[in-house]
Design a protein around this motif. Structure first.
Motif, PDB file in Angstrom:
ATOM      1  N   GLY A 204       0.788  -1.231   0.000  1.00 47.04           N
ATOM      2  CA  GLY A 204       0.000   0.000   0.000  1.00 47.04           C
ATOM      3  C   GLY A 204       0.814   1.271   0.000  1.00 47.04           C
ATOM      4  O   GLY A 204       0.276   2.350  -0.272  1.00 47.04           O
ATOM      5  N   LEU A 205       2.112   1.183   0.297  1.00 45.93           N
ATOM      6  CA  LEU A 205       2.942   2.390   0.279  1.00 45.93           C
ATOM      7  C   LEU A 205       2.853   3.096  -1.072  1.00 45.93           C
ATOM      8  O   LEU A 205       2.742   4.324  -1.146  1.00 45.93           O
ATOM      9  CB  LEU A 205       4.399   2.024   0.562  1.00 45.93           C
ATOM     10  N   TYR A 210      -0.914   6.955   2.124  1.00 45.01           N
ATOM     11  CA  TYR A 210      -0.446   6.945   3.502  1.00 45.01           C
ATOM     12  C   TYR A 210       0.427   8.157   3.796  1.00 45.01           C
ATOM     13  O   TYR A 210       1.057   8.733   2.898  1.00 45.01           O
ATOM     14  CB  TYR A 210       0.353   5.669   3.798  1.00 45.01           C
ATOM     15  N   ASP A 211       0.466   8.540   5.062  1.00 45.69           N
ATOM     16  CA  ASP A 211       1.389   9.574   5.515  1.00 45.69           C
ATOM     17  C   ASP A 211       1.894   9.220   6.904  1.00 45.69           C
ATOM     18  O   ASP A 211       1.647   8.107   7.402  1.00 45.69           O
ATOM     19  CB  ASP A 211       0.729  10.958   5.478  1.00 45.69           C
ATOM     20  N   GLU A 212       2.592  10.147   7.535  1.00 44.15           N
ATOM     21  CA  GLU A 212       3.199   9.877   8.834  1.00 44.15           C
ATOM     22  C   GLU A 212       2.172   9.585   9.922  1.00 44.15           C
ATOM     23  O   GLU A 212       2.517   9.029  10.976  1.00 44.15           O
ATOM     24  CB  GLU A 212       4.067  11.065   9.251  1.00 44.15           C
ATOM     25  N   ASN A 213       0.930   9.942   9.688  1.00 42.83           N
ATOM     26  CA  ASN A 213      -0.113   9.740  10.704  1.00 42.83           C
ATOM     27  C   ASN A 213      -0.935   8.473  10.480  1.00 42.83           C
ATOM     28  O   ASN A 213      -1.835   8.182  11.260  1.00 42.83           O
ATOM     29  CB  ASN A 213      -1.055  10.951  10.723  1.00 42.83           C
ATOM     30  N   THR A 214      -0.620   7.717   9.437  1.00 41.01           N
ATOM     31  CA  THR A 214      -1.390   6.502   9.136  1.00 41.01           C
ATOM     32  C   THR A 214      -1.132   5.424  10.191  1.00 41.01           C
ATOM     33  O   THR A 214       0.018   5.197  10.581  1.00 41.01           O
ATOM     34  CB  THR A 214      -1.013   5.957   7.750  1.00 41.01           C
ATOM     35  N   THR A 215      -2.194   4.786  10.638  1.00 40.66           N
ATOM     36  CA  THR A 215      -2.073   3.654  11.561  1.00 40.66           C
ATOM     37  C   THR A 215      -2.770   2.447  10.949  1.00 40.66           C
ATOM     38  O   THR A 215      -3.636   2.582  10.072  1.00 40.66           O
ATOM     39  CB  THR A 215      -2.703   3.971  12.928  1.00 40.66           C
ATOM     40  N   GLU A 247       8.774   9.186   1.645  1.00 42.14           N
ATOM     41  CA  GLU A 247       9.554  10.176   0.912  1.00 42.14           C
ATOM     42  C   GLU A 247       9.729   9.759  -0.552  1.00 42.14           C
ATOM     43  O   GLU A 247       9.631  10.599  -1.469  1.00 42.14           O
ATOM     44  CB  GLU A 247      10.922  10.358   1.565  1.00 42.14           C
ATOM     45  N   ALA A 248       9.960   8.479  -0.796  1.00 41.13           N
ATOM     46  CA  ALA A 248      10.110   8.011  -2.177  1.00 41.13           C
ATOM     47  C   ALA A 248       8.819   8.228  -2.969  1.00 41.13           C
ATOM     48  O   ALA A 248       8.863   8.647  -4.130  1.00 41.13           O
ATOM     49  CB  ALA A 248      10.488   6.535  -2.181  1.00 41.13           C
ATOM     50  N   VAL A 249       7.688   7.951  -2.358  1.00 44.28           N
ATOM     51  CA  VAL A 249       6.407   8.153  -3.036  1.00 44.28           C
ATOM     52  C   VAL A 249       6.205   9.634  -3.366  1.00 44.28           C
ATOM     53  O   VAL A 249       5.713   9.978  -4.455  1.00 44.28           O
ATOM     54  CB  VAL A 249       5.250   7.613  -2.177  1.00 44.28           C
ATOM     55  N   ARG A 250       6.600  10.510  -2.460  1.00 47.85           N
ATOM     56  CA  ARG A 250       6.464  11.942  -2.741  1.00 47.85           C
ATOM     57  C   ARG A 250       7.298  12.345  -3.955  1.00 47.85           C
ATOM     58  O   ARG A 250       6.891  13.195  -4.759  1.00 47.85           O
ATOM     59  CB  ARG A 250       6.870  12.754  -1.517  1.00 47.85           C
ATOM     60  N   ARG A 251       8.450  11.726  -4.113  1.00 48.53           N
ATOM     61  CA  ARG A 251       9.297  12.043  -5.268  1.00 48.53           C
ATOM     62  C   ARG A 251       8.753  11.426  -6.561  1.00 48.53           C
ATOM     63  O   ARG A 251       8.983  11.961  -7.657  1.00 48.53           O
ATOM     64  CB  ARG A 251      10.723  11.573  -5.017  1.00 48.53           C
ATOM     65  N   LEU A 252       8.067  10.302  -6.432  1.00 52.17           N
ATOM     66  CA  LEU A 252       7.503   9.653  -7.615  1.00 52.17           C
ATOM     67  C   LEU A 252       6.186  10.296  -8.074  1.00 52.17           C
ATOM     68  O   LEU A 252       5.836  10.206  -9.255  1.00 52.17           O
ATOM     69  CB  LEU A 252       7.245   8.169  -7.329  1.00 52.17           C
ATOM     70  N   SER A 253       5.474  10.908  -7.165  1.00 52.68           N
ATOM     71  CA  SER A 253       4.116  11.376  -7.476  1.00 52.68           C
ATOM     72  C   SER A 253       4.038  12.339  -8.664  1.00 52.68           C
ATOM     73  O   SER A 253       3.053  12.294  -9.421  1.00 52.68           O
ATOM     74  CB  SER A 253       3.482  12.003  -6.236  1.00 52.68           C
TER      75      SER A 253
END
Length: 325
Positions: A204-205, A210-215, A247-253
């Motif tokens: 799911g990453l 998802y973000d830093e607050n995902t549980t 962070e990788a997903v943010r760069r890929l988006s």
């Protein structure tokens, strides 16, 4: 949807299939009605390949898939076996194989299983002539039509591909796992062995949701197996640290085409890899199943886009995962 060949099986499969782990356990609760609706949405979208295992929900996933496919010809159901006993090479025997496949045949409601895969067994199993002789016996006895392996490591895949009776290799392949592109996919293509790409969204990453607050729920492996407490850590987020993955997903988006989601982009990237037969994203609801299948409708990614994916991998992901599997 595009179909690709499992040459040694003499079958074709939709290039996007459905992974049914979510329908059994370990991803939070999914009702049987929701599971059937998810399967129906996938098939309506052109999916013809469903992957499950005898340990997903201790047979629940197989039973749900079996009840769904019984009146639907033309679908291929792959299951997996081998993780119902301690992971010791001595447990990989013909008698156990017969017992395990008999249970799966009952769960799925079939006389002959389409494809049975050894479920990430100990590395020593891949070098055992007795194991593969036993699998050949299952084919001769018509308990199974074909067999393959699911692997954790590239070297395991390469050892298995050398077996003449092997039909498929299931391996983690996604934008966070590029190592199989170097040798595994070319070797499989040359040998006529199908490649089934699992964990395509890195648990799911790579969905971008998802973000830093995902549980995650207590019964979700993304909670309880974060550090490999229950099974190989590579099966959870592809072994990537959660924060690094974000962070990788943010760069890929920025690479995602207009009108597509991050998840569809990630699946399309896999489809574009030479030697890939089918990618098996999981889904917990019909909307996810339809969206995953629609990734096959996207235009192939440009060479420039693929180079940018590789650059993000090289900088952030390669140091964490490349030499582990």
């Amino acid at each position: 949807m595009e179909k690709r060949d499992f040459r040694r099986m003499g079958r074709t499969a939709s290039v996007v299939g459905l992974g049914a782990w979510q329908l059994g356990a370990d991803w939070g609760d999914v009702t049987e009605a929701d599971a059937h609706a998810t399967l129906q949405a996938a098939v309506d979208a052109g999916v013809t390949f469903i992957d499950t295992a005898d340990v997903y929900g201790d047979g629940r996933s197989e039973q749900i898939v079996g009840s769904f496919v019984k009146d639907k010809p033309g679908l291929t159901v792959a299951t997996k076996m081998g993780r119902r006993l301690p992971q010791e090479p001595s447990n990989y025997t013909l008698d156990n194989f017969r017992a395990w496949t008999d249970r799966s045949r009952a769960n799925l409601g079939v006389d002959t299983l389409d494809l049975v895969q050894l479920h990430c067994p100990p590395t020593a199993v891949f070098g055992s002539d007795e194991v593969f002789d036993a699998l050949d016996t299952l084919v001769q006895e018509k308990r199974i039509a074909a067999y393959g392996v699911s692997v954790e490591k590239v070297e395991e895949a390469l050892t298995a591909i050398a077996r003449p009776g092997l039909s498929s290799v299931q391996i983690i392949l996604n934008a966070f796992r590029l190592k199989p592109l170097e040798r595994v996919l070319p070797a499989a293509a040359e040998a006529g062995v199908g490649i089934i790409a699992r964990v395509p969204l890195a648990s799911g990453l790579l969905s971008g949701r998802y973000d830093e607050n995902t549980t995650f729920a207590a019964d979700d492996h993304r909670n309880y197996n974060r550090n490999g407490e229950s099974f190989d850590v590579g099966e959870t987020f592809s072994g990537v640290d959660f924060q690094v993955g974000l962070e990788a997903v943010r760069r890929l988006s920025p690479l995602v085409p207009d009108g597509a989601t991050m998840a569809q982009f990630a699946i399309r990237w896999i489809i574009d890899q030479p030697g890939l037969t089918v990618v098996i994203p999981g889904a917990r609801n019909p909307q996810q199943a339809r969206a995953n299948a629609t990734a096959a409708d996207l235009a192939p990614l440009t060479p420039e886009t693929r180079e940018k994916v590789a650059a993000v991998y090289d900088e952030l992901i390669r140091p964490q995962v490349h030499d582990k599997w």
